[in-house]
Design a protein around this motif. Structure first.
Motif, short mmCIF file in Angstrom:
data_model
loop_
_atom_site.label_atom_id
_atom_site.label_comp_id
_atom_site.label_asym_id
_atom_site.label_seq_id
_atom_site.Cartn_x
_atom_site.Cartn_y
_atom_site.Cartn_z
N ASP A 128 0.98 8.01 10.64
CA ASP A 128 0.58 9.51 9.29
C ASP A 128 0.41 8.29 8.01
O ASP A 128 0.30 8.40 6.86
CB ASP A 128 2.14 9.39 8.93
N LEU A 129 -0.66 7.28 8.83
CA LEU A 129 -1.35 5.87 7.58
C LEU A 129 -2.19 6.98 7.00
O LEU A 129 -2.79 7.95 7.61
CB LEU A 129 -1.48 5.16 7.93
N ALA A 130 -2.68 6.93 5.91
CA ALA A 130 -3.96 7.64 4.83
C ALA A 130 -4.87 6.91 5.73
O ALA A 130 -5.56 5.75 6.44
CB ALA A 130 -4.00 6.55 3.66
N LEU A 131 -6.27 7.68 6.15
CA LEU A 131 -6.75 7.56 6.70
C LEU A 131 -8.18 6.73 6.75
O LEU A 131 -8.27 5.80 6.43
CB LEU A 131 -8.05 8.93 6.10
N TRP A 132 -8.34 6.34 4.98
CA TRP A 132 -9.01 5.62 4.74
C TRP A 132 -8.23 2.96 5.29
O TRP A 132 -8.66 2.65 5.02
CB TRP A 132 -8.96 5.06 3.15
N VAL A 133 -6.84 3.67 5.23
CA VAL A 133 -5.79 2.73 5.73
C VAL A 133 -6.12 2.28 6.87
O VAL A 133 -6.36 0.94 7.86
CB VAL A 133 -4.43 2.84 5.92
N GLY A 141 -9.01 -0.69 11.55
CA GLY A 141 -9.55 -0.25 12.83
C GLY A 141 -11.30 -1.44 12.72
O GLY A 141 -11.72 -1.66 12.99
N TYR A 142 -11.98 -1.72 10.72
CA TYR A 142 -12.77 -2.10 10.67
C TYR A 142 -12.33 -3.78 10.93
O TYR A 142 -13.07 -4.91 11.04
CB TYR A 142 -13.29 -2.56 8.98
N CYS A 185 -3.46 -5.19 14.55
CA CYS A 185 -4.20 -3.96 14.05
C CYS A 185 -3.41 -3.09 15.31
O CYS A 185 -3.04 -1.47 14.56
CB CYS A 185 -5.87 -4.23 14.31
N ARG A 186 -3.87 -2.59 15.72
CA ARG A 186 -2.94 -1.77 17.32
C ARG A 186 -1.59 -1.42 16.83
O ARG A 186 -2.04 -0.28 16.84
CB ARG A 186 -3.47 -2.52 18.57
N TYR A 187 -0.83 -2.42 16.77
CA TYR A 187 0.71 -2.11 16.47
C TYR A 187 0.41 -0.72 15.27
O TYR A 187 1.19 0.16 15.28
CB TYR A 187 1.45 -3.29 16.02
N VAL A 188 -0.40 -0.97 13.60
CA VAL A 188 -0.50 -0.76 13.04
C VAL A 188 -1.17 0.66 13.04
O VAL A 188 -0.14 1.62 13.42
CB VAL A 188 -1.55 -1.04 12.06
N LEU A 189 -1.96 0.82 13.53
CA LEU A 189 -2.89 2.52 14.42
C LEU A 189 -1.76 2.75 15.23
O LEU A 189 -2.12 3.85 15.19
CB LEU A 189 -3.60 1.83 14.67
#
Length: 197
Positions: A143-148, A153-154, A134-138
């Motif tokens: 530039d990921l969409a806010l919903w992603v 994060g959830y 999750c940390r890596y993705v965030l």
């Protein structure tokens, strides 16, 4: 101060291996307990401002993906170590537990000890991998969409609150601890003798 103890222990290969085996074995429970205490402290602080029942419901029901990953981790490690999975309950409230995985050990005494250790601690290993993912993705994809980002994060928060070891997990872990510590002692001793530690 720790450096002084290390300097005293390091020259004695057997003492070094014994201390390392004990520290590694106990570290899993200590880290699991620390994560549990952080989650409990956060829940207690939020409970000052919000009804504690709501906090409990959020952690246990809204963060349900963490429960699913927790129980799936137990089942996966049971299969990987050769134990027989007899029941998987992703959501079956019993006391303080929201789900469980029942398994039957198979194999010799060392394999059974390894099964008990790895199966009971599996949510911590998998939980750590999920949190790092999750940390890596965030952080790696700004530039990921806010919903992603919200979804990732959830998932991370859900996993954090459910990656600890339950009291039943700790009981199973402790059953495998003596032989697992002996196995770790042997492994550390070999690595130390070969000059890798």
């Amino acid at each position: 101060m720790l450096a002084q103890y290390y300097d005293r222990i390091y020259p004695n290969m057997f003492l070094y291996a014994a201390v390392a085996a004990i520290l590694i074995s106990v570290a899993v429970i200590v880290v699991g307990f620390a994560i549990h205490m952080i989650g409990l402290t956060l829940a207690t602080l939020v409970g000052i401002f919000v009804d504690p029942w709501i906090v409990y419901a959020v952690i246990n029901y809204l963060f349900f993906p963490g429960v699913m990953i927790h129980e799936t981790a137990h089942a996966l490690f049971a299969l990987l170590t050769g134990a027989k999975v007899t029941e998987v309950a992703l959501f079956k409230k019993e006391g303080h537990s929201l789900g469980h995985v029942a398994f039957r050990n198979r194999g010799g005494v060392f394999l059974v000890a390894l099964q008990n250790i790895l199966i009971s601690a599996a949510p911590m290993f998998v939980g750590t991998a999920v949190l790092l993912g999750c940390r890596y993705v965030l952080l790696g994809y700004p530039d990921l969409a806010l919903w992603v980002k919200i979804l990732v994060g959830y998932l991370g928060i859900s996993m954090f609150f459910h990656m600890t070891m339950s009291p039943e997990d700790i009981k199973i872990y402790v059953r495998g601890l003596p032989l697992f510590s002996l196995l770790l002692f042997g492994v550390v001793l070999v690595f130390r003798a070969l000059g890798y530690l």
